[in-house]
Motif scaffolding. Structure first.
Motif, PDB file in Angstrom:
ATOM      1  N   ALA A  33       5.060   4.846  -5.318  1.00 14.99           N
ATOM      2  CA  ALA A  33       4.196   4.793  -4.149  1.00 14.99           C
ATOM      3  C   ALA A  33       2.730   4.947  -4.544  1.00 14.99           C
ATOM      4  O   ALA A  33       1.850   4.289  -3.975  1.00 14.99           O
ATOM      5  CB  ALA A  33       4.592   5.881  -3.164  1.00 14.99           C
ATOM      6  N   THR A  34       2.476   5.802  -5.535  1.00 13.77           N
ATOM      7  CA  THR A  34       1.105   5.990  -6.017  1.00 13.77           C
ATOM      8  C   THR A  34       0.582   4.715  -6.661  1.00 13.77           C
ATOM      9  O   THR A  34      -0.551   4.293  -6.407  1.00 13.77           O
ATOM     10  CB  THR A  34       1.062   7.149  -7.034  1.00 13.77           C
ATOM     11  OG1 THR A  34       1.536   8.348  -6.410  1.00 13.77           O
ATOM     12  CG2 THR A  34      -0.368   7.379  -7.531  1.00 13.77           C
ATOM     13  N   ASP A  37      -0.023   2.198  -4.014  1.00 15.18           N
ATOM     14  CA  ASP A  37      -0.946   2.696  -2.992  1.00 15.18           C
ATOM     15  C   ASP A  37      -0.342   2.586  -1.594  1.00 15.18           C
ATOM     16  O   ASP A  37      -0.977   2.095  -0.643  1.00 15.18           O
ATOM     17  CB  ASP A  37      -2.270   1.917  -3.053  1.00 15.18           C
ATOM     18  CG  ASP A  37      -3.381   2.615  -2.270  1.00 15.18           C
ATOM     19  OD1 ASP A  37      -3.297   3.854  -2.124  1.00 15.18           O
ATOM     20  OD2 ASP A  37      -4.315   1.929  -1.814  1.00 15.18           O
ATOM     21  N   LEU A  38       0.922   3.053  -1.473  1.00 12.63           N
ATOM     22  CA  LEU A  38       1.602   3.005  -0.188  1.00 12.63           C
ATOM     23  C   LEU A  38       1.069   4.086   0.747  1.00 12.63           C
ATOM     24  O   LEU A  38       0.653   5.154   0.314  1.00 12.63           O
ATOM     25  CB  LEU A  38       3.107   3.229  -0.380  1.00 12.63           C
ATOM     26  CG  LEU A  38       3.921   2.121  -1.045  1.00 12.63           C
ATOM     27  CD1 LEU A  38       5.392   2.526  -1.093  1.00 12.63           C
ATOM     28  CD2 LEU A  38       3.768   0.801  -0.307  1.00 12.63           C
ATOM     29  N   SER A  39       1.123   3.813   2.028  1.00 10.59           N
ATOM     30  CA  SER A  39       0.777   4.825   3.026  1.00 10.59           C
ATOM     31  C   SER A  39       1.905   5.855   3.075  1.00 10.59           C
ATOM     32  O   SER A  39       3.018   5.600   2.607  1.00 10.59           O
ATOM     33  CB  SER A  39       0.610   4.183   4.397  1.00 10.59           C
ATOM     34  OG  SER A  39       1.856   3.661   4.854  1.00 10.59           O
ATOM     35  N   TYR A  40       1.620   7.009   3.663  1.00  8.04           N
ATOM     36  CA  TYR A  40       2.654   8.037   3.786  1.00  8.04           C
ATOM     37  C   TYR A  40       3.851   7.507   4.578  1.00  8.04           C
ATOM     38  O   TYR A  40       5.011   7.763   4.233  1.00  8.04           O
ATOM     39  CB  TYR A  40       2.091   9.287   4.480  1.00  8.04           C
ATOM     40  CG  TYR A  40       1.021  10.005   3.697  1.00  8.04           C
ATOM     41  CD1 TYR A  40       1.258  10.400   2.376  1.00  8.04           C
ATOM     42  CD2 TYR A  40      -0.210  10.308   4.267  1.00  8.04           C
ATOM     43  CE1 TYR A  40       0.284  11.068   1.650  1.00  8.04           C
ATOM     44  CE2 TYR A  40      -1.195  10.985   3.546  1.00  8.04           C
ATOM     45  CZ  TYR A  40      -0.943  11.351   2.234  1.00  8.04           C
ATOM     46  OH  TYR A  40      -1.908  12.004   1.522  1.00  8.04           O
ATOM     47  N   GLY A  41       3.566   6.771   5.632  1.00  9.59           N
ATOM     48  CA  GLY A  41       4.642   6.244   6.456  1.00  9.59           C
ATOM     49  C   GLY A  41       5.525   5.264   5.707  1.00  9.59           C
ATOM     50  O   GLY A  41       6.759   5.320   5.793  1.00  9.59           O
ATOM     51  N   ALA A  42       4.909   4.360   4.928  1.00  9.81           N
ATOM     52  CA  ALA A  42       5.678   3.373   4.172  1.00  9.81           C
ATOM     53  C   ALA A  42       6.518   4.051   3.100  1.00  9.81           C
ATOM     54  O   ALA A  42       7.674   3.674   2.866  1.00  9.81           O
ATOM     55  CB  ALA A  42       4.741   2.355   3.534  1.00  9.81           C
ATOM     56  N   PHE A  43       5.918   5.066   2.449  1.00  9.55           N
ATOM     57  CA  PHE A  43       6.647   5.811   1.428  1.00  9.55           C
ATOM     58  C   PHE A  43       7.870   6.495   2.026  1.00  9.55           C
ATOM     59  O   PHE A  43       8.982   6.416   1.490  1.00  9.55           O
ATOM     60  CB  PHE A  43       5.712   6.849   0.792  1.00  9.55           C
ATOM     61  CG  PHE A  43       6.420   7.934   0.032  1.00  9.55           C
ATOM     62  CD1 PHE A  43       7.040   7.670  -1.178  1.00  9.55           C
ATOM     63  CD2 PHE A  43       6.485   9.232   0.536  1.00  9.55           C
ATOM     64  CE1 PHE A  43       7.707   8.664  -1.885  1.00  9.55           C
ATOM     65  CE2 PHE A  43       7.149  10.233  -0.161  1.00  9.55           C
ATOM     66  CZ  PHE A  43       7.756   9.948  -1.366  1.00  9.55           C
TER      67      PHE A  43
END
Length: 273
Positions: A33-34, A37-43
């Motif tokens: 995810a890092t 660069d995923l959003s918290y929601g997508a992660f």
């Protein structure tokens, strides 16, 4: 909180609330995810999706295991063009499993070796994959089990379970005749499902010969009437599907043996030179 302490905390929470897939993969998912660069929601959505998928796979495997198939035979392994003509015509319709949704029976009747059991097991496994509860048995095993339940006074509990399966596969109707008690038990229990839940019957006998195994004309007529009402009837008379597979296997073995012999001759010739 330090990174290692945070990981330990997440790990322990996952153990306590039983999230085994997330417990095993969350660190790799955090790194991924890092990087992306995923959003918290997508992660979170991806993480929960992995847990969901794993649980679905486990549930599917458990349904197949509890179905008690004697071996695994998949519809994809069937050579449809080698099935009897009636089965070929109705194959696509059977694959939809609509007959289970409608609570209708399926009767595969024909001579031995034409793919009846393979088709029944294949449909059963597909049903398990789609979330249906399935149980496979043969007529002799079913009758013996019911007699044991009656002697142990657990027949009522078995009846309750038997009625609830979305699909019951009863294989080998007609290979072995049975006594009056067995005939009555089979009639009673199959009747419990009639018009409510689906049952697949495989048989090598035409209906007019079922009297040979039930030995009671009235019960035979009643059984046929209940099992065939609004049922899918598939004529499985044809050339032996199993014999075709055996011949193909033997031909392949001959090719393998011939190839091995050729390689051996070439090797020996090389050594001689």
């Amino acid at each position: 909180m330090k990174k290692s302490a945070m990981s330990d905390t997440i790990y322990q929470y996952c153990r306590e609330i039983r999230l085994p897939t997330i417990r095993e993969c969350f660190q790799a998912q955090i790194q991924d995810a890092t990087t992306r660069d995923l959003s918290y929601g997508a992660f979170l959505a991806e993480l929960l999706q992995k847990e969901w998928d794993a649980r679905q796979q486990t549930a599917q495997a458990n349904r197949i295991r509890r179905a008690k198939f004697p071996y695994k035979k998949y519809l994809e392994d069937l050579s449809v063009r080698d099935l009897p003509e009636d089965a070929q015509r109705k194959y696509k319709q059977l694959k939809t499993l609509q007959f289970i949704e409608e609570g209708r029976n399926l009767i595969l009747a024909g001579n031995p070796g034409t793919g009846k059991t393979h088709t029944a097991i294949g449909l059963g496994i597909k049903a398990c994959e789609k979330g249906y509860t399935v149980w496979f048995t043969t007529v002799p095993l079913l009758i013996n089990h019911m007699k044991e339940c009656r002697s142990e006074r657990t027949l009522r509990a078995f009846e309750t379970r038997f009625k609830k399966y979305d699909l019951v596969i009863v294989d080998e109707m007609g290979y072995i005749s049975f006594d009056k008690e067995g005939a009555e038990l089979l009639f009673t229990h199959l009747s419990l499902r009639a018009g409510q839940k689906s049952t697949i019957i495989t048989t090598n006998l035409s209906f007019e010969r079922w009297g040979e195994i039930f030995q009671d004309p009235v019960m035979t007529a009643a059984m046929i009437d209940r099992l065939t009402y609004q049922a899918y009837l598939i004529n499985m008379n044809g050339n032996s599907y199993r014999m075709k597979e055996t011949k193909a296997w033997l031909a392949q073995q001959q090719l393998t043996d011939s190839s091995s012999a050729t390689d051996l001759d070439s090797s020996q010739a090389s050594e001689t030179q």
